[in-house]
Write an enzyme that holds these catalytic residues in place. Structure first.
Site, PDB file in Angstrom:
ATOM      1  N   GLU A  35      -3.073   3.516  -0.225  1.00  0.00           N
ATOM      2  CA  GLU A  35      -2.359   3.407  -1.502  1.00  0.00           C
ATOM      3  C   GLU A  35      -0.915   3.809  -1.267  1.00  0.00           C
ATOM      4  O   GLU A  35      -0.634   4.681  -0.450  1.00  0.00           O
ATOM      5  CB  GLU A  35      -2.949   4.354  -2.545  1.00  0.00           C
ATOM      6  CG  GLU A  35      -4.375   4.063  -2.896  1.00  0.00           C
ATOM      7  CD  GLU A  35      -4.959   5.141  -3.809  1.00  0.00           C
ATOM      8  OE1 GLU A  35      -6.052   4.909  -4.314  1.00  0.00           O
ATOM      9  OE2 GLU A  35      -4.329   6.199  -4.006  1.00  0.00           O
ATOM     10  N   TYR A  47       3.366  -2.011   6.274  1.00  0.00           N
ATOM     11  CA  TYR A  47       1.937  -2.266   6.148  1.00  0.00           C
ATOM     12  C   TYR A  47       1.637  -3.768   6.207  1.00  0.00           C
ATOM     13  O   TYR A  47       0.668  -4.183   6.838  1.00  0.00           O
ATOM     14  CB  TYR A  47       1.384  -1.653   4.868  1.00  0.00           C
ATOM     15  CG  TYR A  47       1.546  -0.157   4.798  1.00  0.00           C
ATOM     16  CD1 TYR A  47       1.427   0.645   5.928  1.00  0.00           C
ATOM     17  CD2 TYR A  47       1.840   0.481   3.601  1.00  0.00           C
ATOM     18  CE1 TYR A  47       1.580   2.024   5.871  1.00  0.00           C
ATOM     19  CE2 TYR A  47       1.987   1.857   3.528  1.00  0.00           C
ATOM     20  CZ  TYR A  47       1.858   2.617   4.668  1.00  0.00           C
ATOM     21  OH  TYR A  47       2.013   3.982   4.604  1.00  0.00           O
TER      22      TYR A  47
END
Length: 77
Positions: A35, A47
């Site tokens: 998250e 990411y």
């Protein structure tokens, strides 16, 4: 996972992420999720470069300031 401001843009975050992913794979993990704050564009770019994709949003998840969380996942092959 976090990297102090003065050490960013040196590949440390990518190396940490790679080590975590490699360890998970060696231990039999099939995927990884994380998250992050929706406004954290630098982390999101890292990411995504590592194969993660957004799968969900958690509205107003963070406080001070209030911000959505993005849930990202990568499947191992």
């Amino acid at each position: 996972m976090a990297v102090r401001d003065e050490y960013r843009r040196r590949g440390i975050g990518r190396e940490l992420l790679t080590q975590v992913i490699d360890t998970g794979k060696k231990r039999g993990a099939l995927s990884a999720f994380l998250e992050l704050r929706a406004g954290n564009s630098a982390a999101r770019a890292l990411y995504e470069q590592c194969g993660f994709r957004v799968t969900a949003t958690r509205p107003r998840y963070y406080s001070d300031p209030v911000e959505d969380a993005l849930v990202m996942i990568v499947d191992f092959k």
